[in-house]
Design an enzyme around this catalytic site. Structure first.
Site, mmCIF file in Angstrom:
data_model
loop_
_atom_site.group_PDB
_atom_site.id
_atom_site.type_symbol
_atom_site.label_atom_id
_atom_site.label_comp_id
_atom_site.label_asym_id
_atom_site.label_seq_id
_atom_site.Cartn_x
_atom_site.Cartn_y
_atom_site.Cartn_z
ATOM 1 N N ASP A 104 0.842 -1.200 0.000
ATOM 2 C CA ASP A 104 0.000 0.000 0.000
ATOM 3 C C ASP A 104 0.875 1.248 0.000
ATOM 4 O OD1 ASP A 104 -2.122 -1.739 0.329
ATOM 5 O OD2 ASP A 104 -2.181 -1.475 2.510
HETATM 6 N N1 URA Z 1 -1.155 -5.961 3.820
HETATM 7 C C1 URA Z 1 -1.654 -4.705 3.848
HETATM 8 O O1 URA Z 1 -2.697 -4.457 4.429
HETATM 9 N N2 URA Z 1 -0.962 -3.755 3.210
HETATM 10 C C2 URA Z 1 0.191 -3.963 2.567
HETATM 11 O O2 URA Z 1 0.768 -3.027 2.014
HETATM 12 C C3 URA Z 1 0.699 -5.282 2.555
HETATM 13 C C4 URA Z 1 0.001 -6.259 3.190
#
Ligand code: URA
Length: 234
Positions: A104
């Site tokens: 993310d």
């Molecule tokens: N899980 C998440 O919620 N975000 C990420 O960036 C990676 C795994």
């Protein structure tokens, strides 16, 4: 034996139609001979396949790790937001590297890139179950019941069923989470389903590959033995 166009697609050179154009333009050689025929059969283990004079496969393969800072989206292009591609040194730009899976925008830590399409697809396949370890700071405190629920396989608030995962409380509001799949916002949603809103998330490990002391924002190539460990795992 593989078809040349399939091999080029799998190596991350481009889509099937892009590969066709690249071949038409005479940019690919097999053992030094320019090949324009997409259906030509090749043996990548025995033959030298080059694009614009750069060897593909074998020593032409690149696997990088980035310690991703927050604020960058995991995408090869984005009209509005900075992408992780902007963090790669310029000399890697023509290798057509792709991020392996996604983090993310706000998540930091280990992000792999490769121009090896086969390795990429194997690493992100849920069937291969490559474990990924995340460090989270979160609201609340992880308790034994949360650890047991993760181990059993959580059901998220929207009904999504998760594979069994590992939750290791490190102390008040801090945990390590190990998951073998990569659903959208997976860790954040898993923690939310147990009323532990994630405040900070960092990926620290993928298979046997560890972030180690690579500084935030820095990039390095994986060693042959690290690449070997990924190959064995997938
Ligand atoms: N899980 C998440 O919620 N975000 C990420 O960036 C990676 C795994």
């Amino acid at each position: 034996m593989d078809r040349l166009d399939k091999y080029l697609c799998d190596s991350g050179v481009g889509t099937r139609s892009q590969v066709k154009q690249i071949l038409k333009a005479g940019r690919v050689t097999v053992d030094g001979e320019t090949i324009r025929d997409s259906s030509r059969k090749i043996d990548p283990a025995l033959q030298k396949i080059e694009l614009d004079g750069v060897l593909l496969g074998g020593t032409g393969r690149i696997v990088l790790m980035l310690n991703k800072p927050a604020g960058y989206v995991t995408a090869t292009e984005d009209a509005r937001q900075p992408t992780v591609m902007e963090l790669l040194p310029a000399h890697y730009r023509h290798f057509d590297l792709k991020p392996v899976g996604r983090l993310d925008k706000d998540t930091e830590g280990l992000l792999l890139f490769t121009n090896d399409g086969r390795l990429l697809h194997r690493l992100i396949s849920p069937k291969k179950e490559v474990p990924k370890v995340y460090y989270a700071r979160h609201a609340g405190c992880a308790r034994d019941a949360d650890v047991a629920a993760f181990a059993e396989g959580l059901i998220l608030r929207d009904g999504t069923v998760c594979l069994p995962a590992k939750l290791e409380p490190l102390g008040e509001g801090e945990s390590l989470i190990t998951v073998c799949e990569g659903k959208y916002h997976q860790v954040r949603r898993m923690m939310a389903s147990r009323n532990m809103t994630v405040l900070y998330l960092e990926r620290r490990q993928e298979g046997e590959i560890c972030l180690g002391d690579l500084p935030r924002g820095a990039v390095r190539e994986l060693t042959e033995s690290e690449i070997g460990s990924l190959e064995r795992q997938t």
